[in-house]
Design an enzyme around this catalytic site. Structure first.
Site, short mmCIF file in Angstrom:
data_model
loop_
_atom_site.label_atom_id
_atom_site.label_comp_id
_atom_site.label_asym_id
_atom_site.label_seq_id
_atom_site.Cartn_x
_atom_site.Cartn_y
_atom_site.Cartn_z
N HIS A 35 -43.10 -0.28 -6.54
CA HIS A 35 -41.72 0.17 -6.34
C HIS A 35 -41.67 1.67 -5.99
CE1 HIS A 35 -37.28 -0.38 -7.76
NE2 HIS A 35 -37.36 0.62 -6.89
N HIS A 56 -40.06 4.68 -2.87
CA HIS A 56 -39.19 4.96 -1.73
C HIS A 56 -39.89 6.02 -0.89
CE1 HIS A 56 -35.81 2.71 -3.51
NE2 HIS A 56 -36.31 3.15 -4.66
N ASP A 69 -32.90 -3.41 -3.16
CA ASP A 69 -32.93 -2.37 -4.19
C ASP A 69 -31.91 -1.26 -3.93
OD1 ASP A 69 -34.25 -1.11 -6.57
OD2 ASP A 69 -34.58 0.48 -5.11
N HIS A 112 -37.40 -2.17 -12.51
CA HIS A 112 -37.08 -1.13 -13.51
C HIS A 112 -36.15 -1.54 -14.65
CE1 HIS A 112 -33.80 -0.92 -10.71
NE2 HIS A 112 -34.42 -0.13 -9.84
N ASP A 119 -40.79 3.81 -9.18
CA ASP A 119 -39.49 4.03 -8.55
C ASP A 119 -39.43 5.46 -7.99
OD1 ASP A 119 -36.95 3.62 -7.58
OD2 ASP A 119 -35.95 3.58 -9.53
N HIS A 156 -36.02 13.37 -3.29
CA HIS A 156 -34.80 13.95 -2.69
C HIS A 156 -35.04 15.43 -2.45
CE1 HIS A 156 -32.21 10.47 -3.13
NE2 HIS A 156 -32.58 10.34 -4.38
N PHE A 176 -29.10 9.88 -7.08
CA PHE A 176 -29.92 9.27 -8.14
C PHE A 176 -31.40 9.30 -7.73
CE2 PHE A 176 -25.81 7.02 -8.63
CZ PHE A 176 -25.62 7.14 -10.00
ZN LIG Z 1 -33.57 0.41 -7.98
#
Ligand SMILES: [Zn+2]
Length: 443
Positions: free
Chosen positions: A62, A64, A154, A234, A319, A323, A337
């Site tokens: 997981h 990004h 997600d 998560h 996760d 940013h 978030f």
């Molecule tokens: Zn998520």
């Protein structure tokens, strides 16, 4: 090209009896295990792992990676660099890129970018619905053929149970797990942290644990009815852990993951994020404590730890959500978030789980490697049995080290663990038998 990793303590959940063996690698694959004292074949490079743990490469199911579309936050190359520095030899990027990974062309593009970077493997997760807008199912079969290992919306979870039911029936036929970020937005709407004592105290709008629980229960019922494999992303609440435990006992095909921040921090951190290094300094409203699902209260954290202990929780996943500093430095209500996590996960797992006696080293390796491979159907990984890919994470269980955001290989620096000290960390990472990270070269 031959390499032997010798004198280490081998931990392979698939073969727990072989702890003393050396690993012989040839052409990117594990060729054989050598008994202690067995002569090393001629012309071999040697990696001396004395005092170190040698484990199948960790798989972060997981993350990004922001590419395509938001390369100012992260690229596949920078994300993979952070991954291997954290001991992850494979990562699974979520589809919330721009455009959304809802088709084979984008899935392929992500894999090609990873091949160009030649660091970690990338196994993309495709969208459940087109543009992740929750209405029309995406072309799951084509994404799978292109290399996707699961489907998920997600961050924008499918709100409509009827669509989710069809998605599960469809995914089941392609043997794809459906990964769900469980959040009923009608309950969490406008919330920025866990709903509880601290949200009241700080005057911030809360996201109730119920918003997660209700979707977890819905998904479990749908998995039971459709026979699909649902994986809860998560998990952060007591209710989720209990629901997953019950479902597993009933034989429903459900698995779940937890993040290091959810087994380490509580919502108290929103009021006071005192980094390990500067304890005593009160840092309220630090936006690096803002993520979804939010940091929960003590009772939820205890339930998560219990779930890790008794096997309800299958995997640790970061996760990792980079940013840019300009976005994270907004006021708490407006900041996005998510936090970075690839480089701190192993340190936190030692700090909170292994060194406190919650789990064994073997179980840590299982949660970071064998189990993600099994859940996602990634063959030849999650084990170091002869014939498997030579993806290897080498760990020093006594390594003392401090994480600093400024040293991060990620393009973003939004970690709440800046300045934290750890005992136990990654010293080398091999992907397909090639050394892609070495701690000694990097300091
Ligand atoms: Zn998520």
């Amino acid at each position: 090209m031959k390499l032997v990793i010798e004198n280490g303590h081998l931990i392979d959940p698939a073969a727990p009896e072989n702890t003393g063996m050396s690993v012989l690698i040839e052409d990117g694959r594990v060729a054989a295990w050598l008994h202690p004292g067995e002569t090393t074949p001629q012309g071999c490079e040697v990696f001396d792992a004395s005092g170190l743990l040698v484990a199948p490469g960790f798989i972060d199911m997981h993350v990004h990676l922001r590419e395509p579309g938001q390369e100012h936050k992260e690229t596949i190359a920078s994300g993979c660099a952070a991954a291997v520095a954290g001991g992850w030899t494979s990562v699974c990027p979520m589809p919330n890129t721009d455009p959304i990974n809802d088709n084979a062309a984008i899935t392929r593009y992500m894999i090609e970018q990873a091949e160009r970077a030649a660091l970690a493997n990338v196994f993309p997760i495709g969208a459940i619905t087109k543009s992740s807008d929750g209405t029309e199912l995406a072309e799951m079969g084509e994404m799978k053929a292109a290399g996707a290992v699961a489907v998920s919306d997600d961050g924008r979870p499918v709100p409509n149970a009827g669509i989710m039911r069809r998605a599960m029936q469809y995914a089941r036929d392609f043997y794809l797990p459906v990964i769900d970020h469980c959040e009923d937005k009608s309950l969490s709407f406008g919330g920025v942290m866990h709903e509880g004592k601290f949200s009241l105290l700080l005057g911030l709008k809360g996201m109730p644990a119920l918003a997660e629980d209700i979707d977890v229960v819905r998904d479990i019922l749908l998995a039971k009815e459709t026979g699909a494999h649902v994986h809860i992303a998560h998990v952060s609440t007591k209710g989720s852990v209990e629901a997953v435990r019950r479902a597993k006992n009933e034989g429903i095909h459900v698995t779940c993951e937890v993040t290091p921040h959810h087994f380490t921090l509580t919502d108290r951190a929103v009021e006071d994020l005192s980094p390990g290094a500067d304890a005593g300094v009160r840092v309220p409203y630090d936006t690096n404590t803002k993520m979804s699902p939010p940091l929960r209260s003590e009772e939820h954290l205890e339930a998560i730890i219990e779930g890790i202990k008794d096997g309800t929780v299958d995997a640790i996943a970061t996760d990792h959500a980079p940013h840019h500093a300009d976005e994270k430095s907004l006021e708490y209500d407006r900041a996005p978030f998510g936090i970075t996590g690839l480089e701190t996960a192993v340190g936190l797992a030692f700090k909170e789980l292994v060194n406190k006696g919650v789990i064994s080293l073997e179980r840590l390796v299982e949660m970071c490697s064998a189990n993600p491979a099994r859940i996602l159907g990634i063959r030849d990984r999650g084990t170091l049995k002869p014939g498997s890919a030579a993806d290897i994470t080498v760990i020093d269980p006594y390594l003392g080290w401090t994480y600093r955001n400024v040293d991060s290989r990620s393009k973003s620096r939004n970690s709440p663990f800046d300045g934290w000290h750890f005992e136990g960390g990654v010293v080398a990472t091999f992907v397909a038998g090639r050394l892609v990270y070495s701690r000694s070269d990097s300091v």
